[in-house]
Design a protein around this motif. Structure first.
Motif, PDB file in Angstrom:
ATOM      1  N   SER A 156      -7.734  -6.366  14.042  1.00 42.10           N
ATOM      2  CA  SER A 156      -9.065  -6.793  13.860  1.00 42.10           C
ATOM      3  C   SER A 156      -9.946  -6.521  15.108  1.00 42.10           C
ATOM      4  N   LEU A 188     -11.245 -13.853  18.585  1.00 36.78           N
ATOM      5  CA  LEU A 188     -10.383 -13.043  19.646  1.00 36.78           C
ATOM      6  C   LEU A 188     -10.968 -13.071  20.878  1.00 36.78           C
ATOM      7  N   ASN A 245      -0.854  -2.253  19.349  1.00 33.07           N
ATOM      8  CA  ASN A 245      -2.002  -2.553  18.375  1.00 33.07           C
ATOM      9  C   ASN A 245      -1.875  -1.474  17.263  1.00 33.07           C
ATOM     10  N   ASN A 304      -4.209  -7.274  18.151  1.00 27.66           N
ATOM     11  CA  ASN A 304      -4.596  -7.724  16.997  1.00 27.66           C
ATOM     12  C   ASN A 304      -5.473  -6.247  16.105  1.00 27.66           C
ATOM     13  N   ALA A 312      -2.528 -12.499  16.898  1.00 29.50           N
ATOM     14  CA  ALA A 312      -2.373 -10.959  16.429  1.00 29.50           C
ATOM     15  C   ALA A 312      -2.541 -10.962  14.889  1.00 29.50           C
ATOM     16  N   ASN A 313      -2.682 -12.055  14.195  1.00 30.65           N
ATOM     17  CA  ASN A 313      -3.161 -12.123  12.487  1.00 30.65           C
ATOM     18  C   ASN A 313      -4.507 -11.326  12.506  1.00 30.65           C
ATOM     19  N   PRO A 314      -4.293 -10.320  11.582  1.00 33.31           N
ATOM     20  CA  PRO A 314      -5.726  -9.668  11.423  1.00 33.31           C
ATOM     21  C   PRO A 314      -6.743 -10.552  10.786  1.00 33.31           C
ATOM     22  N   VAL A 359       4.575  -8.308  14.620  1.00 34.08           N
ATOM     23  CA  VAL A 359       2.769  -7.934  14.694  1.00 34.08           C
ATOM     24  C   VAL A 359       2.887  -6.541  14.161  1.00 34.08           C
ATOM     25  N   ALA A 371      -3.761 -11.265  21.092  1.00 37.65           N
ATOM     26  CA  ALA A 371      -5.204 -10.951  20.643  1.00 37.65           C
ATOM     27  C   ALA A 371      -5.436  -9.402  20.707  1.00 37.65           C
ATOM     28  N   ALA A 405       0.806  -5.458  10.728  1.00 36.67           N
ATOM     29  CA  ALA A 405      -0.627  -5.079  10.806  1.00 36.67           C
ATOM     30  C   ALA A 405      -0.455  -3.609  10.260  1.00 36.67           C
TER      31      ALA A 405
END
Length: 515
Positions: A473, A455, A16, A471, A446-448, A508, A468, A512
């Motif tokens: 976020s 999530l 992450n 991610n 994993a898309n913010p 990812v 998740a 990010a």
């Protein structure tokens, strides 16, 4: 909570990009299992996490860090003298991923390895075994032997003497008169490579592997040359810089087109170059057309690193030769010969205006080489090569210029790796969480742009839990809460190879990255 979910959460948090230092340091706990090792090896790390891993009591953590491709190698210098020989060997051997861009180790680490008197306190490997790991890793820059030829430590002068033909004449003379007897002896052996009579006296049986090395690198006597022609063992001669003009003329008229191709671009070729431009073999003619542009052996090597390779060739990318002139590369960039433009595209120092021209070149190989080698290659070119040439995808994802947005039009692509790339685009209105491919779903998770509430649902699904957890976020308190659950009971141990992050993980992390 299942063991499978626990492991997915740990791996996701490990990659992450928004995980703070205190979260990442918790993953160094042995209870985190392979996730901590993957983190230490597979991503960039804050200084505080690097410091914690460098002094970690668990050897496996330090070994994983030693293979990290993303951390500045200067920060890894303490591992060169780690108590564990295996940690040292991992640093010397380089990353397991074998990336295209081979990053050289700093001189101080190389000096530590080459002057070591032992292989670590544990005695599991020797200092010589570590040096062999180093020499096979491509992490030693070509200039290093020349830089060490006058070093005060005899072990480094000895190393320079092993690379005899890369040294200047003055450096060779100094090593032949070195105060250390071992250095003098190795210099004497090296000097025999340039003595045709000495080479003839020590020549291994022609046809053997040892003989091929000698015939392709050493100065050869007329008698040895005649034996090679008599036995049709001339392939090494075509590559040998010391092959004399009369032998070259014979090679240029050899019945084998492969031999004529090898000599057609040599900078020392004489009037026979004009004959080769009329050769019946098309490849020979093309190479002979290049020959007037090749005036030095450094230029010859630069051209030969390009000749004969397919569009999907993924040879290692090392430091460019400093002997080559920017003007020569600029001339290559304007050439009518695609091979010379490919050479220019492979040089990372090419000026921006020429980069813009080559990015639109009619030759696909020119564009591919520019995308893979040049830091100013346009992002749209990098994306185009990613989509059309899968072999280059792992390398392209490591490049800072690779765009993290502008991929949404690819969400319906037939290739799941391309869809996974699009699924990570933060400008995508609706990440494809129900895509039939596992990697695409993980990248979408994993898309913010996803909300913390969404999530929470994805974290309970084995198909999306890892994405998740990765991610950015995901709220930091939730990261800690997941670790509280995971670290109470260690996950089951799994083979390292089974736990490695796939292409989607790099997608990812890159997507990010706020930079």
């Amino acid at each position: 909570m299942s063991d499978s979910l626990r492991e997915l959460w740990l791996r996701g948090i490990a990659f992450n990009a928004a995980a703070p230092v205190d979260v990442l340091i918790r993953l160094l706990d042995e209870a985190a299992g392979e996730a901590g090792l993957l983190m230490c090896e597979g991503r960039d790390l804050p200084d505080a996490v690097i410091d914690a891993a460098l002094s970690h009591p668990v050897e496996r953590i330090r070994r994983a860090l030693a293979r990290n491709l993303h951390v500045d190698p200067a920060r890894l210098a303490p591992l060169a003298s780690d108590p564990s020989g295996l940690v040292r060997a991992h640093l010397a051997g380089g990353t397991r991923l074998k990336p295209r861009w081979v990053r050289p180790l700093p001189d101080d680490i190389l000096v530590t390895f080459l002057t070591a008197q032992e292989g670590g306190e544990d005695g599991r490997v020797t200092e010589n075994e570590i040096v062999w790991e180093l020499l096979s890793s491509r992490q030693v820059p070509p200039s290093f032997p020349r830089d060490m030829a006058g070093h005060e430590h005899p072990a480094l002068r000895l190393y320079a003497a092993f690379q005899w033909q890369s040294l200047t004449a003055a450096q060779r003379d100094a090593l032949l008169d070195d105060p250390d007897p071992a250095v003098r002896e190795e210099a004497r052996k090296g000097n025999r490579q340039l003595d045709p009579e000495a080479v003839e006296a020590d020549l291994p049986p022609i046809g053997s592997r040892d003989a091929v090395f000698v015939l392709s690198t050493c100065a050869l006597s007329p008698a040895v040359l005649e034996r090679c022609f008599a036995d049709d063992e001339v392939h090494p001669l075509a590559r040998n810089r010391h092959t004399p003009a009369d032998a070259l003329a014979r090679l240029a008229r050899h019945p084998g087109a492969e031999i004529r191709r090898l000599v057609a671009t040599r900078p020392d070729l004489g009037p026979e170059a004009a004959e080769l431009r009329q050769d019946p073999d098309e490849d020979v003619r093309m190479r002979a057309r290049l020959q007037p542009s090749i005036r030095t052996w450094a230029e010859f090597e630069a051209v030969h690193r390009v000749l004969g390779h397919s569009r999907d060739y993924t040879c290692p990318i090392t430091e460019p030769d400093t002997e080559l002139s920017p003007d020569w590369y600029a001339t290559c960039a304007a050439s009518e010969e695609p091979v010379l433009r490919q050479v220019a595209a492979s040089w990372p120092g090419l000026p921006a205006e020429l980069v813009g021209t080559l990015a639109l070149d009619d030759d696909e190989e020119v564009r591919i080489r520019l995308a893979c080698h040049h830091p100013l290659a346009p992002p749209d070119l990098l994306l185009d090569v990613f989509v059309t040439r899968p072999a280059h995808r792992p390398h392209l994802l490591t490049l800072p210029a690779f765009s993290r947005t502008g991929r949404t039009h690819l969400i319906g692509h037939t290739d799941p790796e391309v869809r996974a790339l699009a699924a990570a685009d933060p400008t995508l209105p609706e990440p494809p969480l129900e895509d039939p491919d596992d990697a695409v779903r993980r990248a979408a998770a994993a898309n913010p742009t996803l909300t913390p509430d969404t999530l929470e649902t994805l974290l309970t699904d084995l198909r999306t839990a890892e994405g998740a957890a990765a991610n950015p976020s995901l709220p930091v308190p939730r990261m800690h809460a997941l670790l509280d659950h995971c670290l109470d009971t260690p996950p089951p141990r799994r083979p390292w190879a089974d736990a490695g992050p796939g292409l989607w993980s790099r997608v990812v992390v890159e997507a990010a990255d706020p930079e």
